[in-house]
Design an enzyme around this catalytic site. Structure first.
Site, PDB file in Angstrom:
ATOM      1  N   LYS A 137       0.832  -1.207   0.000  1.00  0.00           N
ATOM      2  CA  LYS A 137       0.000   0.000   0.000  1.00  0.00           C
ATOM      3  C   LYS A 137       0.866   1.256   0.000  1.00  0.00           C
ATOM      4  O   LYS A 137       0.618   2.193  -0.770  1.00  0.00           O
ATOM      5  CB  LYS A 137      -0.930   0.006   1.209  1.00  0.00           C
ATOM      6  CG  LYS A 137      -1.888   1.195   1.227  1.00  0.00           C
ATOM      7  CD  LYS A 137      -2.861   1.106   2.384  1.00  0.00           C
ATOM      8  CE  LYS A 137      -2.191   1.439   3.696  1.00  0.00           C
ATOM      9  NZ  LYS A 137      -3.138   1.537   4.822  1.00  0.00           N
ATOM     10  N   ASP A 155      -6.883   1.213   0.940  1.00  0.00           N
ATOM     11  CA  ASP A 155      -6.934   1.289   2.396  1.00  0.00           C
ATOM     12  C   ASP A 155      -8.344   0.919   2.849  1.00  0.00           C
ATOM     13  O   ASP A 155      -9.151   0.427   2.064  1.00  0.00           O
ATOM     14  CB  ASP A 155      -6.542   2.681   2.887  1.00  0.00           C
ATOM     15  CG  ASP A 155      -7.568   3.740   2.519  1.00  0.00           C
ATOM     16  OD1 ASP A 155      -8.496   3.442   1.728  1.00  0.00           O
ATOM     17  OD2 ASP A 155      -7.465   4.866   3.025  1.00  0.00           O
TER      18      ASP A 155
END
Length: 229
Positions: A137, A155
């Site tokens: 991420k 997320d």
């Protein structure tokens, strides 16, 4: 992201996943409301962004910005952060959750940047993910926001929006990321991460989604929409 008047189009819907024409319409509306979306983390260089994203794990962007507002004037390069040291860094970021572990990761990351990359933030996923404290991420955020690549960092906000709306349903973060990369039209892919995270943060909230003012409500597949007050 503030709601604003948008172009109304009539699109016939079916239960489940959004159709390609609906996906395109969804992003057209988000783009019309916010033509140039970006991260809410404060940064001025790729390195500052990398540090801020590492610090943002399980923390708010507002909280991270308060800490980096103190930190970056003192140390905003790998060399300066190493000179500040782990204990000095802890003092600057002590208001952020998990600051002990994050300080250790940031210092180790700085050391590796100097040893392997001449102090520069690498521009490949493999090299970024090899850095301490950097996962997929974080690498996606840096590649997208600092270097303009069409990556999508999933997320909790994006995971929720993708599943609720029917845009890119998936049981895992990676499944949602892969689904988004498959369905988002090319012209919207670079900014998709920012549009979706802002939509999830300010409109499609976890506990009290603001469906009445949602610009994509008529496209959304979520059956439990909030009613008008």
């Amino acid at each position: 992201m503030k709601a604003a008047p948008h172009r109304k189009r009539t699109i016939k819907r079916r239960p489940g996943k959004l159709r390609p024409d609906e996906v395109r319409e969804l992003f057209a509306r988000l783009a019309e409301l916010d033509p140039k979306p970006t991260t809410e983390l404060a940064y001025s260089t790729p390195f500052e962004l990398l540090v801020a994203v590492i610090l943002s794990a399980q923390a708010t962007d507002v909280g991270v910005n308060k800490a980096t507002k103190r930190l970056f004037p003192l140390a905003n390069t790998p060399e300066r952060l190493l000179a500040l040291g782990e204990e000095g860094l802890k003092r600057q970021i002590s208001t952020i959750g998990l600051y002990n572990a994050k300080a250790a990761n940031v210092i180790a990351m700085c050391r590796q940047l100097l040893e392997r990359h001449h102090g520069e933030v690498p521009r490949t996923r493999e090299a970024l993910e090899a850095l301490p404290g950097v996962g997929r991420k974080t690498a996606n955020v840096v590649l997208n926001t600092a270097f303009g690549e069409a990556t999508i960092a999933v997320d909790t906000h994006i995971f929720r929006v993708a599943n609720r709306t029917g845009l890119a349903p998936g049981k895992t973060v990676r499944a949602v990321e892969d689904a988004l990369l498959d369905v988002v039209p090319d012209e919207y892919r670079r900014d998709a991460h920012h549009w979706l995270i802002l939509h999830g943060r300010y409109t499609c909230k976890a506990r009290k989604p603001e469906c009445p003012r949602c610009p994509i409500r008529d496209l959304c597949r979520w059956p439990d929409k909030t009613d008008d007050p």
